[in-house]
Every structure is written in C-alpha cells, then in structure tokens.
Design an enzyme around this catalytic site. Sequence first.
Site, short mmCIF file in Angstrom:
data_model
loop_
_atom_site.label_atom_id
_atom_site.label_comp_id
_atom_site.label_asym_id
_atom_site.label_seq_id
_atom_site.Cartn_x
_atom_site.Cartn_y
_atom_site.Cartn_z
N ARG A 177 -3.00 1.02 -6.30
CA ARG A 177 -1.95 0.97 -5.29
C ARG A 177 -0.60 0.47 -5.81
NH1 ARG A 177 -5.90 -1.42 -0.55
NH2 ARG A 177 -7.02 0.53 -0.31
N HIS B 146 0.84 -1.20 0.00
CA HIS B 146 0.00 0.00 0.00
C HIS B 146 0.88 1.25 0.00
CE1 HIS B 146 -3.13 2.79 0.98
NE2 HIS B 146 -4.04 1.84 1.06
#
Length: 659
Positions: A339, A268
């Site tokens: 992401r 992330h």
Amino acid sequence: MAKVLDSKIPAGPVPEKWKEYKAHQRLVNPKNKLKLDVIVVGTGLAGASAAASLGEMGFNVINLCIQDSPRRAHSIAAQGGINAAKCYQNDGDSVYRLFYDTVKGGDYRAREANVYRLAEVSNNIIDQCVAQGVPFAREYGGMLANRSFGGAQVSRTFYAKGQTGQQLLLGAYSSLSCQVNAGKVKLYTRYEMEDVVIVDGRARGIIAKDLCTGKLVRFSANAVVIATGGYGNTYFLSTNAMGCNCTAAVQCYRKGAYFANPSYVQIHPTCIPVHGDKQSKLTLMSESLRNDGRIWVPKKIEDAKALQAGTKQGWEIPEEDRDYYLERRYPAFGNLVPRDVASRAAKERCDKGFGVNNTGLAVFLDFSESINRLGIDVIMQRYGNLFEMYEEITDVFPGDVANEINGVKYYKPMMIYPAIHYTMGGIWVDYELQTSIPGLFAIGECNFSDHGANRLGASALMQGLADGYFVLPYTIQNYLADQAVWPKVSTDLPEFAEAEKAVDAELTRLLNIQGKRSVDSIHKELGHIMWEYVGMGRTAEGLKTGLKKMHELEKEFDTNLFVPGTKEGLNIELDKAIHLRDFFTMGQLVAFDALSRNESCGGHFREEYQTEEGEAKRDDQNYFYVGCWEYKGKGNEPELIKEPLEYEAIKVQTRNYKN
Ligand SMILES: Cc1cc2nc3c(=O)[nH]c(=O)nc-3n(C[C@H](O)[C@H](O)[C@H](O)COP(=O)(O)OP(=O)(O)OC[C@H]3O[C@@H](n4cnc5c(N)ncnc54)[C@H](O)[C@@H]3O)c2cc1C
C-alpha cells in the site's frame, strides 16, 4: 532503554506484598482471593476473541464497548480478507514465506520474533473460524478459496465476499455470547473507558463512563487488556468508522505506557477521492480489487487536462494512451505492490498533473481487461458488493460498458485516491503483549507489535485474532500466575477515587469552556493540519509548522470550544470532545516521531530521504529501532526511548518489488 527491554515483571516477594495488602484491608472479598478477573476493553475482533477465550479458560471477564452491541465494532468494516499460510493453492506458500513477506512489507521495522509467531498461528485462526461457522468463500470443489493481496506473490487471503470482518466478528461474537451465557463474561455495552487506574505501579482497574446516563463507574480487576483500535481518525477524514478514537490508548500513555512508532500511519491507495469540504468520511474500495483491476492515468498530459475539465471520459482513452504506472514501475508485483508504494506512486502521478478528476487528485482503477477476459459474471461474483457500494456513492457502475474502440470493450473505471486507513504504531508491548505498565496489556490495532512501518493487506484481522485467540490467553497467564495470591483490589481505594475525580473534572472543564466552535469544526481543522504537514509526504520544516499549528489549535480548543448539554444523560458532543482532546495529543505524537525519524520507511515518507526514483530511503545505521515515547505532561515534548531491533532469521535489505 533498559526500562523497555526489562519489561518482564520481576518475580518479587509476593508473600510480603500480600501481607501488606491484608494489613491495609484492601481486599474486596478475602474469600474470593483465588478468583482472577480481567477487564477487556473493546469488542472488535481482538477484544471479542480475547474476552471469549479468557472466559472459556475460566477467568472472570469484564468486557466493554462503546457501541450498543459488540457486533458493531469497527472490525465489521473489514472487507477484503484475512491472511494465513495454508498453501491451499499449492503455490509455494509457507509459514516462513508469510513471515518473510510481512517483515519485508513492514520495511524491516517490525519485531522479527513477533512476526514469526503471527505467521505460525495464522493457520489456526482459519481452523478456529471455520469451526465457528464463518462462511469463507469456497471453490467449486468445496475447498476454501483464496485471493492475493499486496506485497505477496502467492494467494493466501481467505475471504467472505467483501464482508470478511463482519463474518469473522459474528464468529467471535457467538463464542463471546456463549461465555456471557455461561456467566464468565459480563458485557457492558455503551460504556467508554476514560482512564486506567494504577495501584502500586500495576494496572488494577479502569474508570468508565456509562454513555447513556453519563455516570462514571469504577471497575477493578487483576489485569486490564485494551483492544480499542487505531488512531486513524486523528486525521478527521479516514476510512475508519466515525466512532474510532484513541482515548483509551492515549490515557494509558498519559499514565506511563510507552507509545511506539506513532508516525507509522498507513495511507491506503484505493479509496473514493475526497469530493468536497462537507465530507466526514472516506470510503475504502477493498485492496482485493487490485487482483483484477488495473490502475492507470493517461500517458498524455493533454488527456489528463481534458479529464480534469470534464471534456473527456476515461473510457474514451484507448489502451495505447494509458499509463499503467504500477505495472511499468514494478513489473514483478504490478498492481499488487504494498500500500505505501502504491499510494506514493499515485501521489507522484497526480503531483505531476496526471490526476483524472476535477481536483486532479484521482487515478483510475479499471476492470475492462478482466471483464473482457473472465466475463462480468465472474467479476460480479468476486466483487459484486464492492461494485454496488461504489455505484451507491458515485452513481457510476464499474461493470457498465461505456465504449468500444477497435473491437475492444471499455468499461467505466472507478476513480480512487489514497486516504488514511490504518495505524501501525500503537501502545508499546513486549513479546507477551504487556505494556510498560505491569498488568496492562494491549492487543489488536491499538498495539504496535507486528506490522513495522507498513502493514500488508489482510494482516490486521490476522493479527487481531492471533492476539485474541492464540497469544494473549497464554501470555497473560505468566502475569496472572503470581496474581492468584494477589486479589482484586477494592474500588474504594484512593487511586480509584482520584482517577474518577480527574475524569469528572475534565468533563466539567470541557463543558464550561462555552466558546463558539463545535467539536467537528476544530477536528476538521486538525485533520487538515495532519494531512497537509504530517501526511503522505513529510519534511522537517513541514512537521515543525504542523506542530506549531496543532499547538495553536489546541489552545483554541481549550478556550473556544462549545459543548452543549450537561454531564448527565447521553451527550455525544461531550464524548466527541474527549476524543478530540486525545486526538490532539496523538497528532503531536505522530509529528514528534516523524520529526525524530530522519529516514523514510513504509508509511513514513520524509521527502528529504528518497532515492532518485522516488522510493523510500531507509537509514538502518541510525534508525533500526522501535521508537517508544514516554509522556512528559501536556505541552511538553515526550521522551524518546529506543528498543533496538534484532533480526536473526531475515537478512535486512532494501525492499524490491521490481523483480
Ligand atoms: C474500511 C476498512 C477495511 C478494512 N479491511 C481489512 C481487511 O480486509 N483485512 C484486514 O486484515 N484488515 C482490514 N482492515 C483493518 C481492520 O479492520 C482493523 O485493523 C481491525 O478490525 C481492528 O480490530 P480491533 O479489534 O483492534 O479494533 P476495532 O475493531 O476498532 O474495535 C475497537 C473496539 O474498542 C471499543 N472501544 C474503543 N474505544 C473504547 C473506549 N474508550 N472504551 C471502551 N471501548 C472502546 C470499540 O467499541 C470496539 O469494540 C480494514 C479497515 C478498514 C477501515
């Protein structure tokens, strides 16, 4: 390969089998032969919603979790939101568009049919949760509010401030409690599944450990569902809750369930950077912040050097000297690229020396422009608890004015860096969410099904609740239909005794090593190996080195581990040792899969396979499949079995977030 694709259970001569069972007197209670019991392991969003739904449908459910309450499952960590194709914003959203975005976001490595079903039921989830009283954010006029997440150009994410997972879990928990009260669900908190019991080729029960007393307990049922979450903690440092583990999934894998796409691990982009080697956790700053926050590093290397040396602060760098690199590289999606793309772009800038903190491994997430445009009150309404969380950890409040240059106010930016967050890989399941072991089902993050090589933000909650409320309760009945004459087996069967004995022997083995190293010290070292060699950028050479190092460290674990205490009573170190044993199996599986996949796609980035611009380069000719792995014993290379992907509705193409 046929083994995987022929995963539907053949009808089979049930009556003969039934006679056979009777002959062996294997019934618990012949009078109860029509009673169907299901074990659901896990009470996160997937497990709690499935247990509640199955209970409501009349099944007898045994539901277990390792926490002291279902409400403490890792799902409560989810901040940002849950997707659905309601199109409340009238911005052109539709079931097809959600389906398309998810397949594209997954870099064309998801199973198309599963994703379509997911998009179809997404709207039902919101209705279900609203009916349960989940307090989703609303517009002034009363309509449910939405925001945008990465990989989408529409606003389809429903949210409850920065606590969406917690609020959704409270909804699921109230349904679950209803069924507990009705006597349809029997809840076992602080119980950990240690093994699945296979009888005549079918999952018939589990061995669990009562974590408070240390006692091993046998449970039998007509089917077993695991909903035990992902394997991100293999990397030691991750955004996952400390208790997250992959023991149940790995044990199913050891017993014959295929493990699919383990190398698809999500990193992330917006986490608080690592700040020392005493840390055991990383904190996510929700992706929702990218709706209004802009990501940047300095344009000039001398500014970056000054930031690294601490002689300059971000707010002293004027607008014209900032490189909003995502907006520059991906004008169509800007800060809301998926992401995997955002994480790689941050790494690229930091690798080139433009990192903004003392380690050089951070970029800025800045709210100056949006606060100047919308005012601090609006921004606080949207992200107040996230700003407070950031301040609590770093002592910097992102809403504080820090400078004014040419009449423009500059606020203190957040510093962020990519971190391990979610695992798209998991136990292989067919369209009915059944694993390659008949009678064993896997739902939520612990299966591999819907996200391909990269999950889009706010899609995990959608998938977990789709599986639990709207898919499994129906598909499991196709299996259970012929189980009505196939009653629950006795836990006195030798298969249960053997499984329990093996679990007990493992606990004894770990306690008896009596070496010098703590579980955490070895886990941390495993995490370093994983991040260094099996992390954001992978190479064949690095993966081989990583495998070798993991192998050596596993030997150290087997010979030099120290677990204090005994098997009796609460022994957290012993439980952690079991988890670490399984993280070793998992880490090696991730590396094997990454090594076998000579392409880059989504979260799996092999540095040898990239375009000149540093984008992931897929090889659809050779790798357009789900990679399923079959366990072949400790220390042996698992066997790869392929499930070819078939796309009918979507044209497979190169991902493009630029225009
Ligand atoms: C910080 C953070 C923020 C996130 N934000 C979002 C978001 O905004 N939107 C989104 O869509 N997704 C988000 N995610 C991802 C999402 O939260 C998870 O993927 C999802 O909650 C997983 O749900 P689950 O039910 O599959 O598993 P979990 O919630 O992990 O639950 C696992 C359950 O299994 C039990 N369990 C585990 N092992 C055993 C065992 N051996 N025996 C018995 N029980 C066991 C646990 O007790 C628990 O009840 C976020 C993730 C993180 C880390």
